[in-house]
Scaffold this active site. Sequence first.
Site, PDB file in Angstrom:
ATOM      1  CD  GLU A  69      -1.922  -2.988   3.330  1.00 55.74           C
ATOM      2  OE1 GLU A  69      -2.759  -2.743   4.222  1.00 55.74           O
ATOM      3  OE2 GLU A  69      -1.757  -4.117   2.856  1.00 55.74           O
ATOM      4  CD  GLU A 128      -1.934  -6.390   6.796  1.00 62.73           C
ATOM      5  OE1 GLU A 128      -2.948  -7.067   6.976  1.00 62.73           O
ATOM      6  OE2 GLU A 128      -1.949  -5.146   6.836  1.00 62.73           O
TER       7      GLU A 128
END
Lengths: 658, 658, 658
Positions: free
Chosen positions: C305, C153
């Site tokens: 995710e 991320e």
Amino acid sequence: MPSLHDAARGRILFGGDYNPEQWPEEVWADDVRLMEEAGVNSVTVGVFSWAMIEPRPGAREFGWLDRLLDLLAAHGIGAVLATPTSSPPPWMGALHPETLPRTEDGALVNYGSRQHFCPSSPVYRRYAAALTEDLAARYADHPALTVWHINNEYCTHCWCDETAGHFRRWLGSRYTTLDALNDAWGTAFWSQRYDTWAEILPPRRAQYMRNPAQELDFKRFTSDALMECYTAERDIVARHTPHIPVTTNFMPLWSGQDAWAWAEQEDIVSVDVYPDPTDPHGGQYNAMLADMTRSQARGPWMVMEQAAGPVNWRDVNHPKPAGLNRLWSLQAVARGADALCYFQWRQSRQGAEKFHSGMLSHAGEEGRTFREVRRIGAELALIGAEVSGTEVTADVAVLHDWDAWWSSTQQGRPSSLVSYTELVQTWHRGLWESGISTEFARPGGDLSAYRMVLVPQLQLLGDAAVDNLVAYVRGGGTLVCGFFTGVVDTDDRIRPGGMDARLRELFGIRTVHEWWPLDAGATVGCDGFDGTLWSEELEPDGSAETVAAYRGGELDGLPAVLRKGTAWYVSTLPGPEALRGLLGRVAADAGVRPVLEGLPPGVEAVRRGALLFLLNHGRSPAAVELPGRYVDLLTGEAADGGVELERYGVAVLGDVRA
Amino acid sequence: MPSLHDAARGRILFGGDYNPEQWPEEVWADDVRLMEEAGVNSVTVGVFSWAMIEPRPGAREFGWLDRLLDLLAAHGIGAVLATPTSSPPPWMGALHPETLPRTEDGALVNYGSRQHFCPSSPVYRRYAAALTEDLAARYADHPALTVWHINNEYCTHCWCDETAGHFRRWLGSRYTTLDALNDAWGTAFWSQRYDTWAEILPPRRAQYMRNPAQELDFKRFTSDALMECYTAERDIVARHTPHIPVTTNFMPLWSGQDAWAWAEQEDIVSVDVYPDPTDPHGGQYNAMLADMTRSQARGPWMVMEQAAGPVNWRDVNHPKPAGLNRLWSLQAVARGADALCYFQWRQSRQGAEKFHSGMLSHAGEEGRTFREVRRIGAELALIGAEVSGTEVTADVAVLHDWDAWWSSTQQGRPSSLVSYTELVQTWHRGLWESGISTEFARPGGDLSAYRMVLVPQLQLLGDAAVDNLVAYVRGGGTLVCGFFTGVVDTDDRIRPGGMDARLRELFGIRTVHEWWPLDAGATVGCDGFDGTLWSEELEPDGSAETVAAYRGGELDGLPAVLRKGTAWYVSTLPGPEALRGLLGRVAADAGVRPVLEGLPPGVEAVRRGALLFLLNHGRSPAAVELPGRYVDLLTGEAADGGVELERYGVAVLGDVRA
Amino acid sequence: MPSLHDAARGRILFGGDYNPEQWPEEVWADDVRLMEEAGVNSVTVGVFSWAMIEPRPGAREFGWLDRLLDLLAAHGIGAVLATPTSSPPPWMGALHPETLPRTEDGALVNYGSRQHFCPSSPVYRRYAAALTEDLAARYADHPALTVWHINNEYCTHCWCDETAGHFRRWLGSRYTTLDALNDAWGTAFWSQRYDTWAEILPPRRAQYMRNPAQELDFKRFTSDALMECYTAERDIVARHTPHIPVTTNFMPLWSGQDAWAWAEQEDIVSVDVYPDPTDPHGGQYNAMLADMTRSQARGPWMVMEQAAGPVNWRDVNHPKPAGLNRLWSLQAVARGADALCYFQWRQSRQGAEKFHSGMLSHAGEEGRTFREVRRIGAELALIGAEVSGTEVTADVAVLHDWDAWWSSTQQGRPSSLVSYTELVQTWHRGLWESGISTEFARPGGDLSAYRMVLVPQLQLLGDAAVDNLVAYVRGGGTLVCGFFTGVVDTDDRIRPGGMDARLRELFGIRTVHEWWPLDAGATVGCDGFDGTLWSEELEPDGSAETVAAYRGGELDGLPAVLRKGTAWYVSTLPGPEALRGLLGRVAADAGVRPVLEGLPPGVEAVRRGALLFLLNHGRSPAAVELPGRYVDLLTGEAADGGVELERYGVAVLGDVRA
């Protein structure tokens, strides 16, 4: 002393900020063509040109500005020439970081926007003075030059170490001794006593509430420090051109500059005016700013900036509906403006304000915005000779004061819901809706010319101002005073009893037991109306009449409105209708008459010189009855006994001479 | 050990902070005259006097304080003498900037307000100790001295480098090895493993959520670091005057100090109490603070500060209606206070708190505020001898714990809408409205004296505390436990299964599948009531009774309230009425009775020693039936079978001895 | 080039982040046992392991990771191996503070959380490269290794001096000369002209609005600077293992990375997907993210995710009701996902995310959450062979662009209420609710395959993109374009006329007089619907049809929706139903059909390869009529002419081959 009259010369100045450095020079010819079409006779140039003129330290690039001013002169367009000192070039911040402001937290305020200068910085001041000197020397005799415009919207606050030193020098001059400062600031509270001058700082980030007198003095100091920047540049240009008037443009109702004090240093008082087009009270707000600026100018004044369409700094930026720009423009003229300018001539394609409208919007000359601008220009040309230089008079003054304002915005006060500026606007609105002409005045000023004086709120009042008010009433004047007035002295020190004893005597109050601020949205019943925002637990001394008492609640039966002769005290904020009714009744008793009786709602009447302006703020047409024979200067048509105003319509009526 | 009894000596102490350094000395005589008139027998002096006493480093100016204490002694007024260390003089910050706190962002917190000291600063501590030493030595034998008041409202957090070092030493002592610290903080998560002690910092500004165990330890550390400042000064004064009790004043429901731990270091537990006069639950809040402080004090306690009228730090600061100051004052006495003091005696004319009321307000001795103060003083004198030193008892304890509180306020939890303090107040309110006397206790404390124990919420529970609760129930005690309790251990590490296994067994819960927090304003249907704020997806193990199930929604049919013997688990927050009903029913089963049956709503009954206090929190008069013959000590009148209480009225009833 | 196919090999990857370093090694055996039970075939390891692998500068501790990968390989579980470079160990920040980011205000962003690295820091990059090199060398041939996962991320912005230098080099490469930069940034406005490169800074804290082109370039630069970090690590691992696909996980609808550009640098496009379980449009949001990521991937993609239950970063974190995890998981597969992973396998007991759910929650293997995970794993195993690697097709594209997004979020625009991402979601919702399959495309991409193209809003459009849209329509394509599109060029410079002239010609607009943004909650009447958020004062050129006009208000009678052939312009935001109706009608005209006609509300139909997925987003059962004979792969049961879906039910239907 030079004045706006020297620039206007029997016309109304019409134009706007002109930043041709943002465009290729081939666009300039198009600009002047369209300016002539629109009746533009004055443009403001150079406001943000520092980096163009001085692209690196000490350089001077005047060629483009020479060509620009020559072009303007060739077309008979006057230049309001700005010192470009509000936005220093990036090289200054890069080379001299100490010229950049610091926040209360110590964070550096970088270049990359505008107004990034510490007003106390000697380096900044030196560069600014040198550039001003060269600019003034070069254009002193240029035929286009009509007005000097110093800097732009002075508004920078700084808490840096340089500022700290400057603040201490300012304090030294105000207080002479540390003992006097410690006394004025009440530093015995919270162990804040200063033992040496060097310990004193601007009010920086702290653990809890800060010293209110220190904050008040820092606001006074910042206004003065900015004014030093202004006067330094003004003195330079005035030396070169003693015959050219000088101005700097205020932001409307801006707390950072004490406009009364600044106005005394200006030849022309100018202001930037940006009501929200969707504000139902926009017209009254515009009127208030006009009255305020005219009062500061003691005569004709200048709209330095307004928007032809939307601005770009609100959350939602609304355009002006058709006719509104014209309505508000002519309203400013009615209320004394002899110059009507916009930010900016041609809307920018780049930069932070590219969504801020211009006279010539992105839509270009076929756009609705420009078409309306053209109409306004033509109409100003029609009425200019009859209007320019004439006066507006009023029997009523609203008192307005920066010290009181600053005092009212501090931390730790009874109610953070009370807004000084909203109170001023609310009271002014009561008069405006009653059609009563109004001026603004200082609490310590000469009030003898007024039949009625209003104090929406003056939390801080010095001794001389208190005496002035008392003398005004003793001399037969009518005073209407709002709540929480006369609470502190010039050091922000509470007056014994919580309200100055002379004022208590004036209004017939024995004891102020408690202030009872109201919660948001709460009201308190009073005889005949509901109060909002505030109430007071007052014990009268028997000498005054309780015009209205509180009803219900903890204050049941206590006085809400007291009258002792011609002195009125209003201890709450009546709703708009009740306030209008109260002020109208007191005004009538004081012999104050509206400009015109029997106007339809939303129609404003203003007399300027020999002319009667009628302005319809409503979105529907309105018929106005007239007490005589007039001719409308805008149409040339007769208006005998009445006139019909379209939506947002305006008539400028002259008497029919027999 | 000295105690409040040594200062009160059979009276109730009555007075307030007295800061005469803010006034010319000629005002002092007037002060003591009015104090005597008002029955003031104790004032707190010196709280903010550091700069007066030590105007420059090392100087000592005690003359004014000598004169002040002599004056007090001469009039029989006791002095609660403060070490003035909460607000260092400007010279300290100017000379030693490292004594100033820094924020999480690294910004400097300047002097110019108060409490601007880093509690870890050795320089600050050295100056504070030296001054305390001299103060204690000088006044050890002064006849006015009755109590030592150390510092004021300890509340300063700091993230500076000095603090970082101190925090590391504290951690070293808690964990001994880095491995233990890495384990306790779970630094395997997000690659936060520390390789050397020097890498560890206070939880400063970060990119995203910070380590919760580090934050928890930093809160523990800060409470301890502040307590070190306290005990250092306490030890100095105690060495000089072992017979004089020592206190420091807590802020109400303040998370920064673990009041249980601090109270153990005090001779007198004191607190500052500021309910909002317009809060409909202000009376219950006042009762809760009283119960909490009395529990920390294990007996009579001290109101160090309350306000006679408005404060000045809310958005809107409401005065106290006539009678409310008296009502809440006598309520504090009813609930165990032997000292009732105000901030402050004479309202300041300058400084950040000049709009905070005083006993002697700006309106002066004729003001309503002072008149009510005078009445309270007179009444305390009437009842002092019968009240002072007596006990208040209770059958019910509410558990309250700082570790659990701190754990509950972290980032990244299931619901940020859950407020620990609101839960504590809501549960206490359920008891208060049922007229049940209450104490507060620690989760690990001796609970054997209580018939019923409530846990509004204890997210964090150490092993010993869990065992303590289990043992309490096994021993026959009744436990009512709110949601999300026993979730983490002392390292903020989730208990296997999401809730401690011993507690699950205690309440008959096999599995906690999920926590279902509710949105703001949302409710969840349950048998007989609506739940708010929270719900839980629980699978019971068959050993408990489902007293109420969820109805509708995702949890339909699952248990909302479980009961296993005398252990109750409430997995949502019932509305106020339902919670009161539930607690009342459980209390009745546990043999807990209200102080007085059949009270009208809003009327509170409290027994202190042999006296029965009746307090009417309603704005209308109320009639109370009484089960016997009493005499009202305030009026001397008989109250046979009943008494009439005016709005905000109070009766202090003694039995009629035959 | 390697791809997701190489890792999936005919299966759907199922698993999650696995952080066993948080647990004692004895737990690992339990982990793999439960993974096998749940059908987990892939786990992501190492994401936050930097401090475990390199506990001090230069150290390498690979032993635990060797054992872990061996264990996974032994159980046939593939490893998505992460470079742990998103969270540097504390020693790096302590030893090299210059690796830490600084905010716009200059405040240091400390370690103690995650992602605390300046992407421009050469020191950080050197450490990251060295570790990546060693990691890749060590595990290049490990049988468990299936995918490289670079960092995590990427989202760190930094304004430090190192960043400033890097930004200048990036600008040098974009503009070559300072003149070009000054021109592109429009620095003639507000005197911002740069005289040397060294003066240029990231857009730090300033006095007022900053230069929008500088801000736009800084956003481009930051995306690129982060991408440099990515490609540097990618190049290292690719050198060691050219056959192993590489990815980095995007955050959903995250403005910080231009996902189109990044996706070109990835072998697998992966994303993190976290709809709010209580969001009534959560299903559509999930579909949109799937469509977006699939379009970026140009084929099968990876959910890196998602959450099996609640997250912990919302104000209130709701669990997923029974069935919702399964529904949204199978929806992602229907829309092209070949890998379905969670953050994280075993819910943490410590650290900032201990309240974020895991596949194996605190409730353990008997918890509802794990039971549902087990079911999903089993079902994916059932359908994997038929699904993996197959395509999803669509006739409609929604245009989406980072430059336009960035441009739309700047200060000083007409309305701060307009949200680019909300507009994209609202338009996508119109299609989704109509059952129309959708892709996303770039404004400059090849659009020829689409029957219809939607532009919710593209404030910024480069010349090539404008030409592309015009050519698309000229070539017969249907274009529906939302308001305020084509306003600025790639330098954020306003197009003459306020809207690109080619687009005005395309839609039949002569003049854009003004933009009329609406206040929050306000609507504007239009023929047949109400507009929200925005309106425009357009003057058509007569070549287009006014499909709907504004009614009432200032724009009465002016066009709200214009159509010129197959080009539609929508100058307001119709309410959801009206927009769905409009898009459905235009789609029908363009020959676009829904996947299945006559679906009950809330039921979604998606075709992937030869399979038809039916997904019931409603909380009640739904009956779906089917145009043929199918078999449900999940149950093995026939579905002739119809199928019954339970609440949150899913059917995966294959044709019955005769």
